[in-house]
Design an enzyme around this catalytic site. Structure first.
Site, PDB file in Angstrom:
ATOM      1  N   LYS A 140       1.344  16.455 -29.080  1.00 33.74           N
ATOM      2  CA  LYS A 140      -0.024  16.641 -28.589  1.00 33.74           C
ATOM      3  C   LYS A 140      -0.189  18.026 -27.996  1.00 33.74           C
ATOM      4  O   LYS A 140       0.605  18.453 -27.146  1.00 33.74           O
ATOM      5  CB  LYS A 140      -0.346  15.597 -27.510  1.00 33.74           C
ATOM      6  CG  LYS A 140      -0.744  14.254 -28.097  1.00 33.74           C
ATOM      7  CD  LYS A 140      -1.005  13.249 -27.002  1.00 33.74           C
ATOM      8  CE  LYS A 140      -2.469  12.991 -26.812  1.00 33.74           C
ATOM      9  NZ  LYS A 140      -2.721  11.891 -25.863  1.00 33.74           N
TER      10      LYS A 140
HETATM   11  O1  LIG Z   1      -4.584  10.182 -26.129  1.00 31.76           O
HETATM   12  C1  LIG Z   1      -5.302   9.576 -25.437  1.00 31.76           C
HETATM   13  C2  LIG Z   1      -5.983  10.099 -24.259  1.00 31.76           C
HETATM   14  O2  LIG Z   1      -5.114  10.846 -23.508  1.00 31.76           O
HETATM   15  C3  LIG Z   1      -6.571   8.953 -23.509  1.00 31.76           C
HETATM   16  O3  LIG Z   1      -7.300   8.145 -24.398  1.00 31.76           O
HETATM   17  C4  LIG Z   1      -7.411   9.395 -22.346  1.00 31.76           C
HETATM   18  O4  LIG Z   1      -8.080   8.304 -21.823  1.00 31.76           O
HETATM   19  P1  LIG Z   1      -8.801   8.303 -20.393  1.00 31.76           P
HETATM   20  O5  LIG Z   1     -10.032   9.125 -20.472  1.00 31.76           O
HETATM   21  O6  LIG Z   1      -9.094   6.865 -20.158  1.00 31.76           O
HETATM   22  O7  LIG Z   1      -7.822   8.902 -19.431  1.00 31.76           O
END
Ligand SMILES: O=C[C@H](O)[C@H](O)COP(=O)(O)O
Ligand SMILES: O=P(O)(O)OC[C@H]1O[C@](O)(CO)[C@@H](O)[C@@H]1O
Length: 887
Positions: A140
């Site tokens: 990522k």
């Molecule tokens: O890869 C996924 C993201 O980091 C995640 O969905 C973020 O979600 P949030 O906005 O609930 O923290």
């Protein structure tokens, strides 16, 4: 009803799971096997919660640090994370192969601190991909200005990328361009375009949370802006991937970079909890879903293709946003900045947690390792005789040793159950309490005898128990480590004489559990007992549950020995864990709190575990209450609305039970999955108590003040069987009142008043009843105790004599003199002779009560003895009435 999660694939959307934690991997495997999820994502917040908020990683941390104590925190973090990512990748490998690399990925993020560092991001992505060494991993990378060129370079090296923190249309365009540039680079480098995959993570709920704040109250577009914006991006993506530039790459095997809907857990509770899953479902997309949203969708989700639908409404919503002068581009930029900061904060918090855990593990490991090595230096304090300590550490081997003996014990139990339908155990304190817990909690298995413990010298109770026995079918377990405990030997003599009346081989009704060479061993040999079990000499009575003292009676009633020992072994194998209830931490905490005056350890136990309190009470009280220190165990009290600040609570629940609300800052929670985990609790408390003793700088394995009451009792029992005790202050009707170390009163009420007016806020009130075991009596005593608890807001206890002399009796005389004692005695009509002795049970119990009174007096404890000559229940009710009304 069909699982809605399984229907999502009909619309060509892939569900990934937005969560990971070591202890969840088996659940994750199940979800993969069932087809509910086909990928996993993680982020720094998820790992902060997983590693910082659980003990799942403690064992691995300990091992890593053992192998390399110099390991940096970052290296430690990476090692823990990489292990999870690898395991998850392996779990998803089947999906990856079956979908030819479309799904089956697990994502791991580069350090959020590199969000503005292109080179650093490239290096870390390479390093992670190489080290994790799994094809189905995505790295990522955030969609920051510096992240974009990194994405191109990383894709150009054939490394899968999940681009994170995308909020704006422009992000999509930039990222898609960076992706295609990456593919072109890869192509140029001779790489295989079909070997690389990428997703573009577009964050949904965070956008709504930010926009909703700017909308007028009850706005019709609340909860619709992020979805509309995302649908617009989706349309743009269709257009983008129809371009010639992509077609050329596609011809060489390239895949589109799918849009991944992230942040799809609904944050506003007023919205439908599966809103972002339902509305954004559709072709060529991924949705990474947090646990509670996944559960909600499984329960009531409605799968249908929607992401490409209702486009007029999308335009209407976006037009409305414009009308309101809400600048989505600006909001998106801010959200990206905030997102980087939030992940950095989680990462920093995790680094700090790891730092603390590392320090704690080192400290705990030291204590745990020392304990396991039986290192006496743990208790090397002035006044502690280390040779005595050394001879009391065998309990650390008991679980392992007894594991080898299970079949012998079970075979013996089998023999016994062929002949007998009842087991009666004669023993005191550590020799009887654990068997009683096993019987009361597990009951006797069908086809196995029941067990009754007799640990009183009260003639009324002994007589009553005798009357309830079928002696011909009863086997007696005489249990005494020393083999010389007066209660146990007197009971043995009495019941042996009774069995002689019904059996020509009375010895065959008796089993001995004792130390080799004890007086009891001689008796067992002489009387030809059915069997003698020898206990390890280096295990003290209250630490002996896993030796023959606990395990023989447990086997006789068919208790689950294997589970008991396995759950204990589990706790023993994780002594260096750092959570607040892991035994070493628990013991340290209790010791530290006690030194700050928080020394009333109050147990709030599940109803199913109530009997455990008696065992743990003895362990804690007799081990810690000495040389002016101690932790008072308190059990069986009603919960109140407020407590004085000398309390520490331990709340133990089982299975589905909910813990009650306890109004205190010092509450520790222990949860047992099921009752067979009970074995672990015995071990937890043995370790915690031993460690608590180390913090208190005492010897937790001796009981120096128990002897004093015994000496006094012996002195008081004169040759003719009568008991002499001075100090009588008042004689009225059928009552005699004795007192020591309180202001004098001229009548009974006055003396009771003096006793109670001596109570200070850190004191405790103890009822010591040398009375028959009886429900009605217990209820009245409970009411007396409850009255004092409420009126004075102090801790209270109840003990039946002489049983408690082998438990809280040590602490009463050994602690910091904070006990206020009400002793209640009664002259029974039934004397019940002890065969071969010049005393009867009535004399014995009175000598024990009077001896304890004298010992308390000598130790300057505030004590009042309330001796009843007349009708017991009437007198007790009068006492309750007096206390509730006059004093
Ligand atoms: O890869 C996924 C993201 O980091 C995640 O969905 C973020 O979600 P949030 O906005 O609930 O923290
Ligand atoms: O097993 P024994 O030697 O009969 O002792 C019984 C109990 O008496 C004590 O020695 C003193 O109270 C306890 O520690 C012990 O559990």
């Amino acid at each position: 009803m069909a699982n809605p999660l399984l229907q999502v694939q009909n619309y060509s959307q892939s569900i990934w799971y937005d969560n990971i934690q070591r202890s969840l991997l088996s659940k994750i495997k199940q979800m993969i096997d069932e087809g509910e999820i086909v990928g996993i994502t993680s982020n720094p917040t998820i790992f902060d919660k997983a590693i910082g908020g659980s003990n799942d990683y403690d064992d691995m941390m300990t091992e890593l640090l053992e192998n390399n104590p110099q390991m940096s925190i970052k290296e430690l973090y990476e090692a823990l994370v990489i292990e999870d990512i690898r395991e998850a990748a392996d779990l998803l490998r089947g999906v990856y192969d079956a979908t030819s690399g479309v799904d089956g990925y697990v994502s791991v993020e580069v350090s959020p601190d590199l969000a503005h560092d292109t080179e650093g991001t490239i290096k870390e992505a390479q390093h992670l991909f190489r080290t994790i060494d799994r094809e189905n991993v995505m790295i990522k990378v955030p969609a920051t200005k510096e992240g974009l060129p990194a994405i191109t370079q990383i894709i150009g090296q054939g490394i899968n990328v999940n681009v994170t923190l995308m909020f704006a249309m422009q992000d999509f365009l930039d990222v898609a361009d960076a992706y295609l540039s990456g593919l072109e680079l890869l192509d140029k480098n001779g790489g295989k375009l079909d070997g690389v995959a990428s997703v573009a993570s577009f964050f949904i709920s965070r956008m709504d949370s930010a926009v909703d704040k700017l909308l007028p109250e009850n706005s019709a577009i609340a909860g619709k802006v992020a979805i509309s914006y995302a649908k617009n991006v989706y349309q743009k993506a269709i257009e983008f991937y129809a371009s010639q530039r992509f077609k050329d790459l596609e011809a060489k095997g390239a895949r589109i970079q799918r849009l991944l809907w992230a942040s799809t857990g609904v944050k506003n509770p007023a919205y439908r909890d599966v809103l972002y899953m339902e509305e954004l479902m559709g072709e060529n997309t991924v949705n990474t879903v947090p646990p509670h949203t996944l559960d909600a969708f499984r329960d009531h989700g409605n799968a249908a293709s929607r992401v490409g639908k209702n486009l007029e409404e999308v335009q209407e919503v976006l037009a409305k946003v414009q009308e309101l002068n809400i600048d989505l581009q600006q909001i998106a930029s801010k959200l990206k900045e905030d997102g980087v900061a939030a992940f950095s904060k989680s990462f920093a918090s995790l680094m700090q947690t790891l730092e603390e855990k590392k320090a704690k593990l080192g400290e705990k490991k030291n204590l745990a390792a020392k304990l396991l090595e039986k290192d006496c230096s743990l208790w090397d304090f002035p006044g502690v005789n280390l040779d005595e300590v050394r001879e009391r550490l065998g309990w650390l081997d008991s679980v392992r040793e007894t594991q080898q003996k299970i079949s012998d014990l079970q075979e013996f139990a089998h023999e016994v159950r062929e002949k007998f339908s009842a087991v009666v155990l004669l023993g005191m304190g550590g020799s009887s309490l654990a068997p009683e817990v096993f019987m009361k909690i597990f009951g006797n298995k069908s086809g196995y005898p029941s067990l009754r413990v007799i640990d009183t010298t009260n003639p009324v109770t002994i007589r009553q128990y005798l009357q309830e026995m079928d002696l011909a079918k009863t086997v007696f377990v005489v249990s005494s480590k020393s083999g010389g405990t007066i209660e146990t030997l007197s009971l043995y003599k009495f019941f042996f004489a009774e069995v002689q009346k019904v059996s020509s081989q009375p010895g065959q009704h008796f089993i001995a559990i004792t130390d080799p060479g004890s007086k009891l061993e001689n008796i067992a040999n002489e009387k030809q007992f059915l069997r003698t079990f020898f206990a390890p000499q280096d295990v003290g009575g209250r630490y002996s549950v896993f030796t023959v003292f606990g395990m023989v009676p447990a086997a006789l009633i068919g208790a689950p020995l294997q589970n008991i020992l396995d759950s204990a072994e589990k706790i023993q194998n994780s002594l260096s864990a750092t959570d607040e209830i892991s035994p070493v931490v628990l013991g340290t905490t209790l010791g530290k709190l006690a030194t700050q005056g928080k020394n009333k350890l109050t147990f709030v136990l599940s109803d199913q575990l109530t009997p455990f309190a008696d065992w743990v009470e003895q362990l804690v009280a007799e081990s810690t209450g000495k040389i002016g220190k101690g932790v008072l165990p308190v059990a069986g009290e009603h919960l109140q609305e407020n407590y004085s600040n000398d309390r520490v609570f331990v709340c133990v629940t089982v299975g589905e039970e909910k813990a009650p609300n306890i109004p205190s800052d010092n509450v520790l929670h222990i949860h047992l999955e099921n009752l067979t985990d009970l074995g672990g609790e015995f071990l937890r408390w043995q370790v915690a108590t031993a460690i608590c003793g180390s913090v208190l700088q005492i010897n937790p394995f001796d009981q120096p003040d128990v002897e004093l009451a015994k000496i006094k009792a012996r002195e008081l029992m004169s040759g003719d069987g009568s008991v002499t005790s001075g100090d009588v202050k008042i004689v009225r009707d059928d009552l005699e009142i004795y007192s020591a170390n309180i202001d004098e009163g001229t009548n009974i009420e006055g003396l009771l008043c003096s006793l109670l007016s001596s109570i200070k806020s850190s004191d405790y009130f103890a009822v010591m009843a040398y009375l028959p075991y009886d429900e009605e009596i217990t209820n009245i005593l409970q009411k007396i105790r409850c009255h004092i608890q409420q009126k004075h807001n102090i801790a209270t206890t109840i003990g039946f004599g002489p049983r408690f002399l082998h438990s809280t009796g040590q602490l009463h005389k050994g602690d910091d003199n904070s006990g206020v004692f009400l002793q209640i005695t009664h002259s029974a009509q039934d004397k019940l002779a002890v065969p071969g002795e010049n005393y009867d049970f009535n004399t014995l119990i009175h000598a024990q009560a009077a001896g304890d009174f004298q010992a308390l007096k000598e130790k300057k404890r505030r004590v009042l003895r309330y001796h009843i000559n007349g009708k017991l229940l009437v007198a007790l009710k009068n006492l309750l009435f007096t206390m509730e009304n006059d004093v």
